[in-house]
Write a protein that holds these residues in place. Structure first.
Motif, PDB file in Angstrom:
ATOM      1  N   UNK A   1      -7.180   8.368   8.377  1.00  0.00           N
ATOM      2  CA  UNK A   1      -6.149   8.630   7.379  1.00  0.00           C
ATOM      3  C   UNK A   1      -4.989   7.655   7.547  1.00  0.00           C
ATOM      4  N   UNK A   2      -4.408   7.218   6.414  1.00  0.00           N
ATOM      5  CA  UNK A   2      -3.299   6.264   6.455  1.00  0.00           C
ATOM      6  C   UNK A   2      -1.991   6.862   5.950  1.00  0.00           C
ATOM      7  N   UNK A   3      -2.028   8.129   5.552  1.00  0.00           N
ATOM      8  CA  UNK A   3      -0.797   8.784   5.123  1.00  0.00           C
ATOM      9  C   UNK A   3      -0.266   8.283   3.793  1.00  0.00           C
ATOM     10  N   UNK A   4      -1.129   7.734   2.960  1.00  0.00           N
ATOM     11  CA  UNK A   4      -0.685   7.176   1.683  1.00  0.00           C
ATOM     12  C   UNK A   4      -1.086   8.076   0.522  1.00  0.00           C
ATOM     13  N   UNK A   5      -0.849   7.589  -0.703  1.00  0.00           N
ATOM     14  CA  UNK A   5      -1.134   8.397  -1.883  1.00  0.00           C
ATOM     15  C   UNK A   5      -2.629   8.668  -2.029  1.00  0.00           C
ATOM     16  N   UNK A   6      -3.463   7.765  -1.550  1.00  0.00           N
ATOM     17  CA  UNK A   6      -4.910   7.993  -1.630  1.00  0.00           C
ATOM     18  C   UNK A   6      -5.306   9.182  -0.753  1.00  0.00           C
ATOM     19  N   UNK A   7      -4.775   9.230   0.466  1.00  0.00           N
ATOM     20  CA  UNK A   7      -5.048  10.383   1.325  1.00  0.00           C
ATOM     21  C   UNK A   7      -4.556  11.682   0.680  1.00  0.00           C
ATOM     22  N   UNK A   8      -3.387  11.608   0.018  1.00  0.00           N
ATOM     23  CA  UNK A   8      -2.858  12.800  -0.642  1.00  0.00           C
ATOM     24  C   UNK A   8      -3.803  13.281  -1.736  1.00  0.00           C
ATOM     25  N   UNK A   9      -4.363  12.352  -2.494  1.00  0.00           N
ATOM     26  CA  UNK A   9      -5.299  12.722  -3.557  1.00  0.00           C
ATOM     27  C   UNK A   9      -6.585  13.294  -2.962  1.00  0.00           C
ATOM     28  N   UNK A  10      -7.116  12.645  -1.918  1.00  0.00           N
ATOM     29  CA  UNK A  10      -8.366  13.106  -1.317  1.00  0.00           C
ATOM     30  C   UNK A  10      -8.241  14.520  -0.754  1.00  0.00           C
ATOM     31  N   UNK A  11      -7.056  14.859  -0.273  1.00  0.00           N
ATOM     32  CA  UNK A  11      -6.871  16.176   0.337  1.00  0.00           C
ATOM     33  C   UNK A  11      -6.173  17.188  -0.555  1.00  0.00           C
ATOM     34  N   UNK A  12      -6.058  16.884  -1.841  1.00  0.00           N
ATOM     35  CA  UNK A  12      -5.262  17.730  -2.732  1.00  0.00           C
ATOM     36  C   UNK A  12      -5.940  19.066  -3.012  1.00  0.00           C
ATOM     37  N   UNK A  13      -5.105  20.044  -3.285  1.00  0.00           N
ATOM     38  CA  UNK A  13      -5.546  21.354  -3.761  1.00  0.00           C
ATOM     39  C   UNK A  13      -4.973  21.566  -5.151  1.00  0.00           C
ATOM     40  N   UNK A  14      -5.838  21.885  -6.104  1.00  0.00           N
ATOM     41  CA  UNK A  14      -5.423  22.096  -7.485  1.00  0.00           C
ATOM     42  C   UNK A  14      -5.727  23.538  -7.867  1.00  0.00           C
ATOM     43  N   UNK A  15      -4.688  24.282  -8.206  1.00  0.00           N
ATOM     44  CA  UNK A  15      -4.858  25.696  -8.561  1.00  0.00           C
ATOM     45  C   UNK A  15      -5.671  26.446  -7.503  1.00  0.00           C
TER      46      UNK A  15
ATOM     47  N   UNK B   1     -12.963   7.698   2.793  1.00  0.00           N
ATOM     48  CA  UNK B   1     -13.347   8.934   3.484  1.00  0.00           C
ATOM     49  C   UNK B   1     -13.861   8.636   4.894  1.00  0.00           C
ATOM     50  N   UNK B   2     -14.424   7.448   5.074  1.00  0.00           N
ATOM     51  CA  UNK B   2     -14.973   7.081   6.390  1.00  0.00           C
ATOM     52  C   UNK B   2     -13.910   6.507   7.323  1.00  0.00           C
ATOM     53  N   UNK B   3     -12.749   6.150   6.767  1.00  0.00           N
ATOM     54  CA  UNK B   3     -11.708   5.501   7.553  1.00  0.00           C
ATOM     55  C   UNK B   3     -10.683   6.511   8.053  1.00  0.00           C
TER      56      UNK B   3
END
Length: 406
Positions: free
Chosen positions: A206-220, A202-204
Motif C-alpha cells: 500500500x502507498x497511502x494514495x487515492x488508488x489505495x483509498x479506492x481499492x479499500x472503499x466501502x460504499x453503502x 493489489x500485488x504491491x
C-alpha cells in the motif's frame, strides 16, 4: 479515396434547429457561434443526434447544473452516449449515492493535500522546458501541454508507470472523440489498461494514495466492486489528462496572440493565480456536458419534457455578457469571476485544486523562461479536438532560446 464528408455551414437555422456539437465547423468557430446562441437561441432544441436541448446562458447553465434532481447524470453525460462499457464514477451517478463515492477521493484533492506535490510538479515543468528551451521552437502541445499533466498525474497521484503516459494520452483522446470510428476499441484499450493497473496495485505494498483509498472503499456498508473501482479510476484519468492539456494549449495560443499577457505576468508573478482564473474563464477546456431531464421542467422559458437530453455549455456561460462585463477580454482585475470552468453543482470537478496548482506552476515557469512567444511562421490554422473537452491538436511556437536549468 472517399471524399471527405461535407460539413454543414453555421447559419442561423443551424444554430436554431441543427446545432451539432460534433461539427468541425463549430470546433473552429466555437465562441462566435456561442455568442450568437446566447443572443438569439439561449435555450433551443436541436434535431441532431436524436434531438437535444442546448443551454448557453450563465444563469440557465448554473441552474441546470445545480438541480441534480431534475437533471440527471445517470443516463450519460455525452451525446451520443459514450461507447464505454464502464460507468465513470461518480460522474454518471446522482446524489445521494454520488456523495458516497466523492467522499472516497475528496481528501486527496484538498488544497492542503495537493500543495505537497508542488515541488515535484515544478521539477517536471523544469525538465520538460529544458527539453526544448535551447532550440527556440517547439510544438508546445506535443512537448509540454500533453506530457506534463499526464506525467504529473501518473507519477504524483496514481503512482503509475510514467512510461505509459504518452500512449494513454492518445488512447484517451481517441476514446473521447465521437467522430473517431475506432473510439469503441479505444475505450476497451483504456479500461483494459486500468484493469491491469488495478491488478498490479493489489500485488504491491500500500502507498497511502487515492488508488489505495479506492481499492479499500466501502460504499453503502459494502465493499466496493471491481467495475466501480475501474469506473472511478477511469474518471480520474479522463479528468487528469485531457483537460489540463487543453487549458495549457489554449493559454499558450492566447500568449502568442497577446504578448502583453505573458509580459505582465513575467513582471508581476503574484498576479498569476488571478490570471489563471481569468484564462480558465476565457479558454477553459471543459466546455460542455449533458444531462437528462427526470421530469417536465422549464429552463429559460422553454418547456423541457421528462427524458429530454440537455447539453449545457460551460464555455458559453463563461462569456455571458449578463455575468461578465466585456466577456471576451482578458481582465486580470475582475472583481467578480464566477466562472464555471470546473463545472458546478454536485458534479463539480473533484480535481480542481490539483488543476489550479499545476496550471499556476506551469504558467509561472513558462512566462519566466519563454520570452517573445509567437506562433511559427506559416503555421496552419489551429485545429481542435473539441467535443466536451477542447484541446488544440498542435501549437507550434517560436521564442527566444534560453538556457537549461538542469
Amino acid at each position: 479515396m472517399d471524399p471527405a464528408p461535407s460539413v454543414a455551414p453555421i447559419t442561423d437555422d443551424w444554430r436554431a434547429h441543427h446545432f451539432d456539437h460534433l461539427s468541425p465547423a463549430l470546433a473552429q468557430d466555437l465562441h462566435d457561434t456561442l455568442t450568437h446562441m446566447r443572443e438569439d437561441h439561449p435555450v433551443t432544441w436541436s434535431e441532431e443526434h436524436g434531438g437535444f436541448w442546448v443551454v448557453t446562458r450563465h444563469a440557465d447553465v448554473l441552474a441546470v447544473a445545480q438541480d441534480w434532481a431534475a437533471f440527471s447524470s445517470a443516463q450519460g453525460v455525452s451525446i451520443p452516449k459514450t461507447e464505454s462499457t464502464v460507468v465513470a464514477i461518480p460522474e454518471h451517478i446522482d446524489p445521494p449515492l454520488q456523495k458516497s463515492y466523492r467522499q472516497v477521493i475528496n481528501a486527496y484533492f484538498t488544497p492542503q493535500a495537493v500543495a505537497r506535490f508542488e515541488p515535484d510538479a515544478r521539477a517536471l515543468v523544469t525538465r520538460l522546458i529544458d527539453g526544448f528551451v535551447e532550440t527556440g521552437s517547439c510544438d508546445f502541445l506535443a512537448e509540454f501541454a500533453r506530457p506534463f499533466p499526464g506525467l504529473a498525474f501518473f507519477e504524483l497521484i496514481l503512482n503509475a508507470p510514467a512510461d505509459t503516459v504518452a500512449s494513454l494520452n492518445e488512447t484517451v483522446m481517441a476514446a473521447t472523440n465521437p467522430n473517431n470510428p475506432e473510439r469503441g476499441q479505444a475505450w476497451v484499450a483504456l479500461n483494459t489498461w486500468i484493469a491491469g493497473f488495478v491488478a498490479d496495485r493489489r500485488r504491491e505494498p500500500a502507498q497511502g494514495d487515492v488508488v489505495d483509498a479506492i481499492l479499500g472503499a466501502t460504499i453503502d456498508d459494502r465493499p466496493i466492486t471491481e467495475p466501480e473501482i475501474i469506473g472511478m479510476i477511469q474518471l480520474l484519468i479522463l479528468g487528469g489528462l485531457d483537460t489540463t492539456a487543453g487549458a495549457l494549449g489554449q493559454f499558450m495560443l492566447r500568449f502568442a496572440d497577446d504578448p502583453a499577457i505573458p509580459e505582465l505576468l513575467r513582471h508581476q508573478p503574484d498576479a498569476i493565480p488571478r490570471a489563471v482564473e481569468e484564462l480558465l474563464r476565457l479558454d477553459g477546456p471543459f466546455i460542455a456536458i449533458a444531462r437528462t431531464a427526470t421530469r417536465d421542467v422549464e429552463v429559460g422559458g422553454q418547456p423541457i419534457a421528462e427524458g429530454d437530453k440537455v447539453l449545457i455549455y460551460w464555455a458559453s456561460a463563461n462569456r455571458d455578457e449578463a455575468e461578465f462585463p466585456c466577456p471576451h477580454a482578458f481582465d486580470i482585475d475582475r472583481t467578480r469571476n464566477r466562472h464555471l470552468a470546473f463545472g458546478a453543482g454536485p458534479h463539480r470537478c473533484a480535481g480542481s485544486n490539483l488543476a489550479r496548482m499545476n496550471l499556476r506552476v506551469a504558467v509561472e515557469e513558462l512566462t519566466r523562461r519563454l520570452v517573445d512567444v509567437r506562433l511559427q511562421d506559416g503555421a496552419a490554422p489551429i485545429e481542435f479536438h473539441s467535443v466536451l473537452n477542447r484541446v488544440p491538436l498542435s501549437v507550434p511556437i517560436t521564442f527566444t532560446p534560453g538556457p537549461r536549468r538542469s
